[in-house]
Write a protein that holds these residues in place. Structure first.
Motif, PDB file in Angstrom:
ATOM      1  N   ASN A   1      37.555  38.063  40.770  1.00 15.49           N
ATOM      2  CA  ASN A   1      36.510  38.521  41.550  1.00 15.49           C
ATOM      3  C   ASN A   1      36.209  39.861  40.753  1.00 15.49           C
ATOM      4  N   VAL A   2      34.710  40.352  40.602  1.00 16.79           N
ATOM      5  CA  VAL A   2      33.956  41.680  40.443  1.00 16.79           C
ATOM      6  C   VAL A   2      33.837  42.557  41.714  1.00 16.79           C
ATOM      7  N   GLN A   3      34.640  43.731  41.790  1.00 12.80           N
ATOM      8  CA  GLN A   3      33.754  44.655  43.005  1.00 12.80           C
ATOM      9  C   GLN A   3      33.400  45.820  42.760  1.00 12.80           C
ATOM     10  N   THR A   4      32.315  46.618  43.518  1.00 15.56           N
ATOM     11  CA  THR A   4      32.371  48.485  42.731  1.00 15.56           C
ATOM     12  C   THR A   4      33.015  48.940  44.281  1.00 15.56           C
ATOM     13  N   ASN A   5      33.694  49.692  43.434  1.00 13.57           N
ATOM     14  CA  ASN A   5      34.164  50.924  44.232  1.00 13.57           C
ATOM     15  C   ASN A   5      34.347  52.222  43.418  1.00 13.57           C
TER      16      ASN A   5
ATOM     17  N   SER B   1      34.907  47.177  39.081  1.00 13.35           N
ATOM     18  CA  SER B   1      36.848  46.947  38.988  1.00 13.35           C
ATOM     19  C   SER B   1      36.935  45.257  38.896  1.00 13.35           C
ATOM     20  N   ALA B   2      37.286  44.734  38.649  1.00 10.67           N
ATOM     21  CA  ALA B   2      37.709  43.304  37.661  1.00 10.67           C
ATOM     22  C   ALA B   2      38.794  42.417  38.702  1.00 10.67           C
ATOM     23  N   LEU B   3      39.302  42.353  39.571  1.00 13.55           N
ATOM     24  CA  LEU B   3      40.210  41.605  40.220  1.00 13.55           C
ATOM     25  C   LEU B   3      40.606  40.299  39.417  1.00 13.55           C
ATOM     26  N   LEU B   4      41.876  40.416  38.796  1.00 15.12           N
ATOM     27  CA  LEU B   4      42.172  39.157  37.998  1.00 15.12           C
ATOM     28  C   LEU B   4      43.761  38.872  38.483  1.00 15.12           C
ATOM     29  N   PRO B   5      43.931  36.989  38.664  1.00 11.74           N
ATOM     30  CA  PRO B   5      45.061  36.407  38.852  1.00 11.74           C
ATOM     31  C   PRO B   5      46.386  37.162  37.800  1.00 11.74           C
TER      32      PRO B   5
ATOM     33  N   ASP C   1      32.248  45.363  29.342  1.00 12.09           N
ATOM     34  CA  ASP C   1      31.179  46.440  28.877  1.00 12.09           C
ATOM     35  C   ASP C   1      30.903  46.925  29.952  1.00 12.09           C
ATOM     36  N   GLY C   2      30.354  46.192  31.204  1.00 12.20           N
ATOM     37  CA  GLY C   2      30.267  46.766  32.298  1.00 12.20           C
ATOM     38  C   GLY C   2      31.210  46.952  33.746  1.00 12.20           C
ATOM     39  N   LEU C   3      32.876  46.376  33.050  1.00 11.04           N
ATOM     40  CA  LEU C   3      34.052  46.626  33.757  1.00 11.04           C
ATOM     41  C   LEU C   3      34.407  48.294  33.146  1.00 11.04           C
ATOM     42  N   ALA C   4      34.856  48.888  34.135  1.00 10.74           N
ATOM     43  CA  ALA C   4      35.291  50.030  33.810  1.00 10.74           C
ATOM     44  C   ALA C   4      37.130  49.892  33.696  1.00 10.74           C
TER      45      ALA C   4
END
Length: 860
Positions: free
Chosen positions: A590-594, A603-607, A680-683
């Motif tokens: 998932n990708v979420q904003t925090n 932020s990306a949540l990965l398995p 590039d958009g993920l931190a």
């Protein structure tokens, strides 16, 4: 149709899947029934915690709270979580404003442990978990995936039983903190209908609820008990204008006030149907069936997008220059103007004027300030659908070596679907052609269970028969991800120019993200209760469980109860337990904003088995393992009932979402090589992990006293909980701030004191709720944290019985409008005044303040 006494006793004593034991009096041990007749000395029987026949009140070797259906109705809120919170002090529930999916299905914490550490049963059968995973769960619930308790309506309840003890050896995974069993009404006649309306003192959050229950005969040998609930709840706002939004408004830029809302979400068309059916096939066999259909639409707040700093939409250098795209594509011969941002009105910026006025130089150039000059605030929501059906048959063996024993054979299926929706946002890579509303996709949780249980008493010349129970269980759990609409994940033409892809705030699930993940397990258990003497009872449970993913586990439980005197009993238990990682936790991405250090980032949540997760420390998930023990005492004399229980729960390899790990340039390069888009958009990146151990200890105190008083009948009830959690071991994957949240977010002390009074025509109660000190946290950011003060709130309700059938009720929660801990706005240098909140959202009593309600009930 009324069952005869022998059949009723048989049904209670040997409902094997539910099992039977004794609990305490409910907090209000009185009922407003039969036109207001007082109900004295009602003995409450629980069907959770043991598989032997019921015993008298106080004889249980483990602590159980029993909350009657009448007591559940004595609250202004129709959310089952709020109903239970007022009756069980060791249960904590937060409002969770701006918490992604945790706002759609709120997690609850029993004894300071996450929501998926409490097993939920319906009529003694395992309840399926929700499809929603609480990605922003306030530390304690980060990544938790528990059942959706809010779909269960109070009007359908005969009683709710809360087993405050580890019970994995009896019931399997998830029962580390305890078990909550919801028991449906089984009347074959009568019923009720009620209308309730209320709102907060602030003038918002209006709630209207219609609910009904009816008992019907099902032939001459059975019952069909049906319940419905329909409700709508308006949103609330406990917000002030953000400083950055106020600045834009002062420059004449159109900005909503407040630009960002902290409060309860809007809930529309929340409908729930529950049914419970039983039929005596003969004198020794009974068929049963129960289930539900529930659906609701939820829409809540989200973070404001600043029109000069939001990455991927307005600026990619933290507001130094405006993000401008060439709609004809780079290399067409026209270079778009560079718009330097100096904090002044953008409309006065000469370079921006070239773009906004469509001059020859800026004709094919585009900035989102042209569409949304004041920024935008997405609204996160979803459609939640929950269904279940359980069917079975139970009865008595009439021949063979099990003659005189009892059996229960059942099958159940449960499904929870969350269709996510996000409104008032955009896909920046699509430029001016972007839609504003998106459906990013669905999660579906599907579970199937088959159980076969047997029980038989054997005479070993002890005080009475030794009860021997055993059984088999098969369980299948499937987690499915369905892709969203194309615009929610589309890579638009402006992506190569630095604009982010996907619906901003919640990019949709791509077809490559979609998938179905299944796990199966089976279990066998043995449960024995041995009454060595009339005064001394011991119980023994052993359970073996095998999963087709991580393997097998074996757990045990030993309980004891000693009747020291006629009025005093001692009790205790020792047990091991486990919680299997959910299929969703093991596979979801998932990708979420925090917020990270006060900055809004993606932020990306990965398995955990993703190569990037492995590179950062991720491993295949393993089950949590627990060891727990309790010791307590029960004192009862005439109308006085008192219990005190100490508990200690040690959990190793707890499963939770890791801390957000900042991505280095090398990490981003590896992500790109792995095919992850929009890197590039993920931190940050996070994943689920077994990373830390905890010890939770506490004390529960329950006391009740009933007597004739003031010309009527009164009951006094005290419930107190002290709870303390310490993190014994953790690594940088978990992080120190999350440890602090686990240890300090919940109050160490919670208590309720209730006085209930009943006369022939009038009944009512006053309840004082005490919330001890807790850690106030705002926007999940450590610089905002502080120790918040303890507080006391009062609830009150009065009911007038107009006739034997009609009653009118008025009441209030938080009667004197006790405010939650306020954020500190003393100076511009403080970080916690940047996001528009007024209160710390970790407030255990909520942030909305006082609530009043009126209710009319027709009973037939």
């Amino acid at each position: 149709m009324k069952h005869n006494i022998s059949k009723l006793q048989r049904a209670i004593s040997f409902a094997l899947a539910s099992s039977a034991t004794i609990g305490m009096y409910s907090t209000n041990a009185m009922a407003a029934e039969d036109g207001g007749e007082k109900a004295k000395d009602i003995e409450k029987i629980a069907v959770v915690g043991s598989r032997a026949a019921p015993r008298s009140v106080g004889d249980s070797p483990v602590p159980i709270d029993i909350i009657g259906g009448e007591e559940l109705s004595k609250t202004g809120n129709n959310d089952m979580l709020e109903m239970l919170k007022g009756s069980v002090p060791s249960l904590n529930v937060h409002q969770n404003p701006i918490s992604d999916a945790a706002s759609l299905i709120r997690p609850a914490n029993l004894r300071g442990l996450p929501s998926d550490s409490t097993l939920v049963l319906l009529n003694g059968k395992r309840r399926h978990r929700a499809s929603v995973i609480a990605f922003l769960g306030g530390g304690i619930n980060d990544g938790a995936q528990g059942p959706d308790i809010s779909v269960i309506p109070g009007i359908a309840m005969k009683q709710v039983e809360v087993l405050r003890d580890g019970a994995a050896a009896q019931y399997g995974s998830d029962a580390i903190a305890g078990v909550i069993n919801f028991v449906l009404k089984d009347n074959s006649e009568g019923g009720s209908f009620s209308v309730k309306h209320g709102e907060y003192y602030e003038g918002d959050g209006a709630q209207t609820t219609y609910e009904g229950n009816v008992g019907l005969p099902f032939t001459d040998q059975g019952f069909a008990n049906l319940s419905f609930q329909y409700k709508n709840s308006d949103a609330t706002s406990r917000s002030v204008q953000r400083p950055d939004a106020a600045k834009f408004a002062s420059q004449g830029v159109p900005v909503a006030d407040p630009a960002q809302i902290w409060g309860a979400p809007e809930i529309k068309d929340d409908v729930t149907l529950f049914g419970n059916v039983g039929l005596d096939l003969d004198n020794d066999t009974q068929f049963y069936m129960f289930g539900n259909y529930s659906e609701r639409d939820v829409k809540g707040g989200f973070y404001y997008r600043n029109p000069q700093t939001r990455p991927g939409v307005y600026s990619n250098d933290d507001g130094a220059t405006l993000l401008v795209g060439d709609l004809d594509g780079v290399g067409t011969g026209i270079t778009c103007p560079v718009v330097n941002l100096d904090g002044g009105p953008l409309a006065d910026n000469p370079a921006y004027q070239l773009i906004a006025a469509d001059t020859e130089l800026g004709r094919n150039c585009f900035a989102f300030n042209e569409m949304l000059p004041g920024g935008f605030t997405p609204q996160f929501g979803g459609n939640i659908t929950d269904t279940s059906l359980t069917m079975g048959v139970k009865g008595e063996f009439k021949s063979g070596f099990l003659s005189g024993g009892y059996y229960d054979l059942s099958g159940s299926v449960g499904r929870n679907e969350a269709r996510f929706l996000i409104y008032n946002t955009l896909n920046a890579s699509m430029g001016p052609d972007t839609p504003r509303d998106f459906s990013p996709g669905k999660y579906i949780q599907l579970e199937k269970n088959f159980n076969f249980d047997v029980s038989k008493g054997y005479d070993f010349d002890l005080a009475y028969d030794v009860n021997v129970a055993g059984g088999l269980e098969w369980h299948e759990e499937t987690f499915e991800v369905l892709s969203g609409d194309e615009a929610s994940f589309k890579v638009g033409d402006l992506y190569t120019q630095g604009f982010s892809i996907g619906s901003n705030g919640f990019p949709g699930f791509k077809p490559s993200d979609a998938g179905e993940y299944t796990r199966r397990n089976y279990a066998a258990y043995l449960d024995i209760e041995t009454p060595f003497t009339e005064e001394f009872l011991m119980g023994w449970a052993l359970r073996f469980e095998d999963y087709d993913t991580f393997g097998s586990t074996t757990n045990y439980k030993v309980t004891a109860q000693f009747q020291a005197t006629d009025t005093l009993a001692l009790r205790g238990s020792v047990s091991t337990g486990f919680r299997a990682p959910t299929v969703g936790q093991a596979n979801v991405s998932n990708v979420q904003t925090n917020l990270s250090s006060g900055v809004l980032v993606d932020s990306a949540l990965l398995p955990p088995t993703n190569p990037i997760s492995v590179q950062l420390g991720g491993k295949e998930l393993q089950p949590e393992e627990s060891q727990s023990y309790t010791m307590g005492a029960v004192y009862q004399n005439d109308g006085f009932f008192f219990t005190v229980d100490y508990y200690n729960i040690q959990v190793e390899d707890r499963i939770s979402q890791s801390d957000k790990i900042e991505l280095s340039p090398a990490d981003k390069a590896a992500l790109k090589a792995a095919g992850v888009p929009n890197v590039d958009g993920l931190a940050q990146v996070s994943f689920f992990t077994n990373d830390f151990d905890t010890t939770t200890q506490g004390v529960d105190v329950v006391a009740n006293y009933s007597m004739d008083m003031l010309g009527g009948y009164g009951t006094f009830a005290l419930a107190y909980n002290w709870n303390d959690t310490k993190v014994d071991k953790f690594s940088a994957i978990t992080g120190e701030f999350k440890v602090k949240r686990l240890e300090e977010d919940l109050p160490n002390h919670r208590a309720t004191l209730t006085w209930s009074q009943q006369w022939d025509k009038v009944s009512g109660f006053i309840r004082a709720n005490y919330f001890g000190e807790y850690q106030g946290v705002h926007v999940d950011y450590d610089a905002t944290a502080k120790t918040a003060d303890a507080a006391v709130t009062l609830d009150a309700e009065i009911t007038y019985f107009l006739t034997d059938e009609i009653s009118l009720t008025a009441g209030a929660q938080n009667l004197f409008d006790q405010e939650a801990e306020k954020l500190d706005f003393a100076g511009d240098g403080l970080v916690n005044n940047q996001w528009g909140g007024k209160y710390y959202e970790t407030s255990p009593m909520g942030i909305n303040g006082g609530f009043y309600y009126v209710k009319a009930t027709y009973t037939f």
